[in-house]
Design an enzyme around this catalytic site. Sequence first.
Site, PDB file in Angstrom:
ATOM      1  CG  HIS A 197       2.166 -15.237   0.250  1.00 37.48           C
ATOM      2  ND1 HIS A 197       3.090 -15.826   1.094  1.00 37.48           N
ATOM      3  CD2 HIS A 197       2.873 -14.408  -0.555  1.00 37.48           C
ATOM      4  CE1 HIS A 197       4.294 -15.373   0.806  1.00 37.48           C
ATOM      5  NE2 HIS A 197       4.188 -14.507  -0.193  1.00 37.48           N
ATOM      6  CE1 TYR A 215       6.104 -19.123   2.724  1.00 34.66           C
ATOM      7  CE2 TYR A 215       4.286 -20.506   1.994  1.00 34.66           C
ATOM      8  CZ  TYR A 215       4.749 -19.303   2.490  1.00 34.66           C
ATOM      9  OH  TYR A 215       3.865 -18.285   2.751  1.00 34.66           O
ATOM     10  CD  GLU A 234       0.710 -17.717   3.196  1.00 35.65           C
ATOM     11  OE1 GLU A 234       0.992 -18.867   2.783  1.00 35.65           O
ATOM     12  OE2 GLU A 234       1.541 -16.787   3.235  1.00 35.65           O
ATOM     13  CE1 TYR A 282      -4.978  -9.043  -2.520  1.00 39.29           C
ATOM     14  CE2 TYR A 282      -5.041  -7.040  -1.199  1.00 39.29           C
ATOM     15  CZ  TYR A 282      -4.518  -8.296  -1.449  1.00 39.29           C
ATOM     16  OH  TYR A 282      -3.546  -8.816  -0.620  1.00 39.29           O
ATOM     17  NE  ARG A 288      -0.214  -8.217 -14.339  1.00 33.91           N
ATOM     18  CZ  ARG A 288       0.580  -9.107 -14.904  1.00 33.91           C
ATOM     19  NH1 ARG A 288       0.713 -10.299 -14.366  1.00 33.91           N
ATOM     20  NH2 ARG A 288       1.248  -8.811 -16.005  1.00 33.91           N
ATOM     21  N   GLY A 309      -4.837   9.120  -8.954  1.00 37.50           N
ATOM     22  CA  GLY A 309      -5.001   8.230 -10.090  1.00 37.50           C
ATOM     23  C   GLY A 309      -5.849   7.017  -9.768  1.00 37.50           C
ATOM     24  CB  THR A 349      -9.441   0.802  -7.620  1.00 38.37           C
ATOM     25  OG1 THR A 349      -8.058   0.679  -7.291  1.00 38.37           O
ATOM     26  CG2 THR A 349      -9.575   1.325  -9.040  1.00 38.37           C
ATOM     27  N   PRO A 350      -9.456   0.950  -4.358  1.00 37.78           N
ATOM     28  CG  PRO A 350      -7.591   1.120  -2.957  1.00 37.78           C
ATOM     29  CD  PRO A 350      -8.032   1.322  -4.377  1.00 37.78           C
ATOM     30  CG  PHE A 386      -2.101  -0.073  -6.521  1.00 35.58           C
ATOM     31  CD1 PHE A 386      -3.075  -0.917  -6.033  1.00 35.58           C
ATOM     32  CD2 PHE A 386      -2.451   1.231  -6.822  1.00 35.58           C
ATOM     33  CE1 PHE A 386      -4.379  -0.479  -5.838  1.00 35.58           C
ATOM     34  CE2 PHE A 386      -3.745   1.674  -6.621  1.00 35.58           C
ATOM     35  CZ  PHE A 386      -4.715   0.816  -6.143  1.00 35.58           C
ATOM     36  N   PRO A 442       4.468  -4.467  -5.570  1.00 39.44           N
ATOM     37  CG  PRO A 442       6.355  -5.398  -6.551  1.00 39.44           C
ATOM     38  CD  PRO A 442       5.124  -4.624  -6.877  1.00 39.44           C
TER      39      PRO A 442
END
Length: 393
Positions: free
Chosen positions: A91, A101, A143, A196, A211, A275, A279-280, A385, A387
């Site tokens: 979020h 919300y 958050e 990310y 994204r 694959g 990346t992370p 990656f 959901p």
Amino acid sequence: MSTSADRSLTPETIAIIKATVPALEAHGVTITSEMYRRLLANPAIAEMFDPTHQSTGTQPRALAMAVLAYAKNIDNLGVMGGAVERIAQKHASLEIQPEHYPHVATALLGAISAVLGDAATPEILDAWGKAYWALADILIGREHQLYDSSAHAEGGWTGWRPFRIARTVPECANVTSLELEPVDGKPVISAVPGQYLGVDLDIPGHGRTRRNYSITSSPNRKGYRISVRHVPNGTVSGWLNSGKCEGTQVLLSPPAGNFVLPEKVEGPLAFVCAGIGITPMIGMLEALAQPDVTTPVHVVQIAHSAETAPFAERLAELSRNSAGRIRVVTRLTEKDGRPTAAWVAEQLPGGVSTYLCGPTGFMRDMVHGLPTAGVPAERLRYETFGPDTGVTD
């Protein structure tokens, strides 16, 4: 129907929520699909979501599983701490604010009523209203902490900050890295390896969309690198891999995510990726390759072919420069087939803490299979990656 002002979870409310578990098991995806239909009718909300996740059903299924888990554990929310933290981090990367919300509450309760019909009694809707806002309060509070931390960090900011795509660099046949530099030229937050970015893009002929992309550069205060796999027929990934985006501006939210190295690394580490799941991990591996680090590192990279193995050359270089302390094993599925968990476990030493990342099917195989093959479940950490459709179900 409960409002944000009425949030108490009494024993009666908890009992009603737990009594709805069978209905959620039977109709959960139908409810969440209807919820998203209502929610995404608002264009300002719709641009926060990847339409692919809606069309494939992964987003409604992921939410249905989360709602079901919440209902089952509403009397023991401590067991959901990890899931709540992942949601809060996501979020924050998308700049979700408290004012968003109520829209979700209205859509969710409306969907429950529409799908369950007369079974959605006023008592059930009231209980779910209270349950929703109890969880929303937890997320809003966390958050707020994340936003505050980013605002006060060195090089930090709040909201969306303009960056320029300064360079694009092909990593393999279907992956391109993009170097992102702040338009104002000021320092940025030095991201923790594994985090990310939320990226807000204006795609020509498509419009605005958001994204998340893993940061693949080493920590620094000048800018970031992300690496994007070209998904067949993917509008966003196609544009980012086309070379046409170089020089354009995007908006970034501060680094987020908790799939990161611990502050103190103890014992050998393993990174198993399939694959674009590399990346992370590449930032973590760059950090572990520093001369003052002595931790043994084992990398298992799985790719379809040599031409589609991102960062393969960099992994080989890290291994050479570490005199073998970083050991890399590559498996190409076009030649050797998909790996089993037993094969992956054979590549790892005993007592290793293992990081996993890759497609959902691969992750499900590994999370279920590695403990059986001798890698303890408590030593597994993983990232999905898109959901989280549940690699443990």
